[in-house]
Design an enzyme around this catalytic site. Sequence first.
Site, PDB file in Angstrom:
ATOM      1  N   ASP A 170       0.781  -1.340  -0.026  1.00 15.95           N
ATOM      2  CA  ASP A 170       0.029   0.023  -0.085  1.00 15.95           C
ATOM      3  C   ASP A 170       0.913   1.192   0.069  1.00 15.95           C
ATOM      4  O   ASP A 170       1.021   1.787   1.233  1.00 15.95           O
ATOM      5  CB  ASP A 170      -0.813  -0.157   1.244  1.00 15.95           C
ATOM      6  CG  ASP A 170      -2.174  -0.959   0.881  1.00 15.95           C
ATOM      7  OD1 ASP A 170      -1.978  -1.511  -0.198  1.00 15.95           O
ATOM      8  OD2 ASP A 170      -3.135  -1.020   1.830  1.00 15.95           O
ATOM      9  N   ASN A 203      -3.260  -4.412  -1.337  1.00 18.44           N
ATOM     10  CA  ASN A 203      -4.539  -4.686  -2.047  1.00 18.44           C
ATOM     11  C   ASN A 203      -4.534  -3.217  -2.646  1.00 18.44           C
ATOM     12  O   ASN A 203      -5.262  -3.292  -3.844  1.00 18.44           O
ATOM     13  CB  ASN A 203      -5.501  -4.823  -1.131  1.00 18.44           C
ATOM     14  CG  ASN A 203      -5.605  -3.738   0.146  1.00 18.44           C
ATOM     15  OD1 ASN A 203      -4.587  -3.827   0.903  1.00 18.44           O
ATOM     16  ND2 ASN A 203      -6.721  -3.147   0.278  1.00 18.44           N
ATOM     17  N   HIS A 286       1.746  -8.137   2.943  1.00 20.78           N
ATOM     18  CA  HIS A 286       0.969  -7.217   3.390  1.00 20.78           C
ATOM     19  C   HIS A 286      -0.163  -7.643   4.316  1.00 20.78           C
ATOM     20  O   HIS A 286      -0.159  -6.673   5.412  1.00 20.78           O
ATOM     21  CB  HIS A 286       0.170  -6.679   2.043  1.00 20.78           C
ATOM     22  CG  HIS A 286      -0.723  -5.303   2.131  1.00 20.78           C
ATOM     23  ND1 HIS A 286      -0.044  -4.241   2.793  1.00 20.78           N
ATOM     24  CD2 HIS A 286      -2.134  -5.092   2.064  1.00 20.78           C
ATOM     25  CE1 HIS A 286      -1.132  -3.296   2.862  1.00 20.78           C
ATOM     26  NE2 HIS A 286      -2.408  -3.840   2.653  1.00 20.78           N
ATOM     27  N   HIS A 296      -9.776  -6.046   9.135  1.00 27.26           N
ATOM     28  CA  HIS A 296      -9.101  -7.349   8.262  1.00 27.26           C
ATOM     29  C   HIS A 296      -8.733  -8.705   9.217  1.00 27.26           C
ATOM     30  O   HIS A 296      -7.770  -9.259   8.830  1.00 27.26           O
ATOM     31  CB  HIS A 296      -7.794  -6.683   7.835  1.00 27.26           C
ATOM     32  CG  HIS A 296      -8.125  -5.484   7.126  1.00 27.26           C
ATOM     33  ND1 HIS A 296      -8.708  -5.388   5.877  1.00 27.26           N
ATOM     34  CD2 HIS A 296      -7.622  -4.217   7.361  1.00 27.26           C
ATOM     35  CE1 HIS A 296      -8.838  -4.058   5.545  1.00 27.26           C
ATOM     36  NE2 HIS A 296      -8.117  -3.449   6.245  1.00 27.26           N
ATOM     37  N   HIS A 323      -1.370  -3.540   5.963  1.00 23.92           N
ATOM     38  CA  HIS A 323      -2.916  -3.910   5.797  1.00 23.92           C
ATOM     39  C   HIS A 323      -3.637  -3.222   7.118  1.00 23.92           C
ATOM     40  O   HIS A 323      -4.642  -2.245   6.659  1.00 23.92           O
ATOM     41  CB  HIS A 323      -2.942  -5.161   5.424  1.00 23.92           C
ATOM     42  CG  HIS A 323      -4.367  -5.470   4.922  1.00 23.92           C
ATOM     43  ND1 HIS A 323      -4.735  -4.714   3.816  1.00 23.92           N
ATOM     44  CD2 HIS A 323      -5.458  -6.314   4.907  1.00 23.92           C
ATOM     45  CE1 HIS A 323      -6.038  -5.149   3.434  1.00 23.92           C
ATOM     46  NE2 HIS A 323      -6.281  -6.324   4.278  1.00 23.92           N
ATOM     47  N   HIS A 325      -4.592  -0.794   9.801  1.00 25.05           N
ATOM     48  CA  HIS A 325      -3.761   0.491   9.980  1.00 25.05           C
ATOM     49  C   HIS A 325      -3.469   0.936  11.559  1.00 25.05           C
ATOM     50  O   HIS A 325      -4.321   1.642  12.079  1.00 25.05           O
ATOM     51  CB  HIS A 325      -4.844   1.870   9.418  1.00 25.05           C
ATOM     52  CG  HIS A 325      -4.872   1.645   7.771  1.00 25.05           C
ATOM     53  ND1 HIS A 325      -5.980   2.089   7.223  1.00 25.05           N
ATOM     54  CD2 HIS A 325      -4.212   0.850   7.124  1.00 25.05           C
ATOM     55  CE1 HIS A 325      -6.054   1.627   6.157  1.00 25.05           C
ATOM     56  NE2 HIS A 325      -4.722   1.128   6.067  1.00 25.05           N
TER      57      HIS A 325
END
Length: 432
Positions: A170, A203, A286, A296, A323, A325
Site C-alpha cells: 500500500d 491490496n 501485506h 481485516h 494492511h 492501520h
Amino acid sequence: MEFRLVVLILLVLTMGVAAEYIRPPPRKMIHFPWKPKPSSYPQQVHISLAGDKHMRISWITSDKHAPSIVEYGTSPRNYSFKAQGESTSYSYLLYSSGLIHQTVIGPLEHGTLYFYRCGGKGTELQLKTPPSQFPVTFAVAGDLGQTGWTKSTLDHIDQCRYDVHLLPGDLSYADYIQHRWDTFGELVQPLASARPWMVTQGNHEKENVPLIIDSFRSYNSRWKMPYEESGSSSNLYYSFDVAGVHVIMLGSYTDYDQYSDQYSWLKSDLSMVDRERTPWLLALFHAPWYNSNEAHQGEGDDMMAAMEPLLHAASVDVIFAGHVHAYERSKRVYNGKVDHCGAVHITIGDGGNGEGLARKYLDPQPDWSVFREASFGHGEFKVLNSTHAFWSWHRNDDDEPVKSDEIWITSLLGSGCVAAKSHELRKILLEP
C-alpha cells in the site's frame, strides 16, 4: 491507614489517565501545486537494490524520447561512470504515463556515498549504498498514502540513520486515479532517491478493471524490484541480501498455495540461504497472519496455512506486515501459539494513509500479542551483529517521533533454533 491507601490508589489512577495518549485528529490529502518542468527533466526518482553491488535508478520524464542514462561517481559533478538502461510506459483508461526509466548502475562499493544524475539533466542527487557487514539499519513503514501524517512519518524516517527502507504494501493509495502515482513519486523522492526502497504490493496496488486492465499494471511499471536477480518470475515476490540479512518479499495478492509458482520459488530461495553468511532472515507481506485488531480479521489465514510451516522450518526471525492501520508486535509465535522458535510478527500498516486508524482491538488480548496501539508511526530495525537486533516503534505524536515500543531480539541462529529445525526444513524442501 485505609484513607492513605485510598488516596494512593486514586493518585495512581489519576496519573494513569493523565498519561493516556490522546490521538490527534486525521489529516487531509497533501495538495501538490502544479510546477512546470522541462519535458526531459527527471521526476519521481527512486532507487532499489538490484543484485550484489548494484542499484536500480528509476525516474520519469514527460519527454518520450529522453535517454535512460545515469552518470555517477564518488565526488560532486565528477561522473566517472555511465550506465544505459531501458524505458517503458503504460496507459490506464484515459491516462498515459510519462516515460518510465529503469537503469542499473554498478558494481558499487559498499557503504559509499555516490553522486548521480539521471538522463543527463536535472539536479545532482546523492545515494548511500548499504554496508557489507553489521551493523545495518532498516526503516519500516507500510500503508503510506499521501496525507499530512504521511509527511510526518517521512520526516521522522529521514531523521533515522537507516540503510534500507522496507515497505510491506500500500504505497500511493492512487486507487485507480493514476496521477496520484505521480504525486506519490514526487512526495517520496527526497528519501527514495537517497536510500534504497524495497517494496511489496498491497491490496491498493491491484487497480484491476475486469477484462480491460490486469492487476498491478501501474505498480509493476513504476516500482520494479530485483525479482529477476533473485530467480523469481514475478515482480510481486523476490528476495535480496543486505549485509548479513536475507530479506524475502512475498505477495499476499498472487497465488501462494503449495502448487503455486510463488511457493515453488520460496522453497528454492530458502534452499540457497546460508545462515552463516546471512544469520538473520526476515519476511514481508501485506496482510498480517497474527492480528488482534478487529480490522481485516482472517484475511491472511489462507496464506498463513500454506506458507507458515515453511517459514517456521526455515527459522524466519521477524515477519513484517501492513494492511491493518495500526501497530502490533507479537511474541515469537507459530500455529497460533507462543513458540520460542517461531517468528516475531510486527504489523506496521500505520504510515499515514487517508483511510484513518483501525482503533478497535479484540478483547481479551491474545497470549501471543505483546504491544498494540492504533497510532500512525514508523519502525526501526537495527541489526547489531549475528545474534542481536534492536527494534523500536516511533509514534507520530503531534509531529514529534515518540519511541513507544522497543525490544532487543535474539536471532534464531543465536538461540539454537536454526540447527534444531534443519531436519524439518530439509524434509519440506524435498517435498514435491
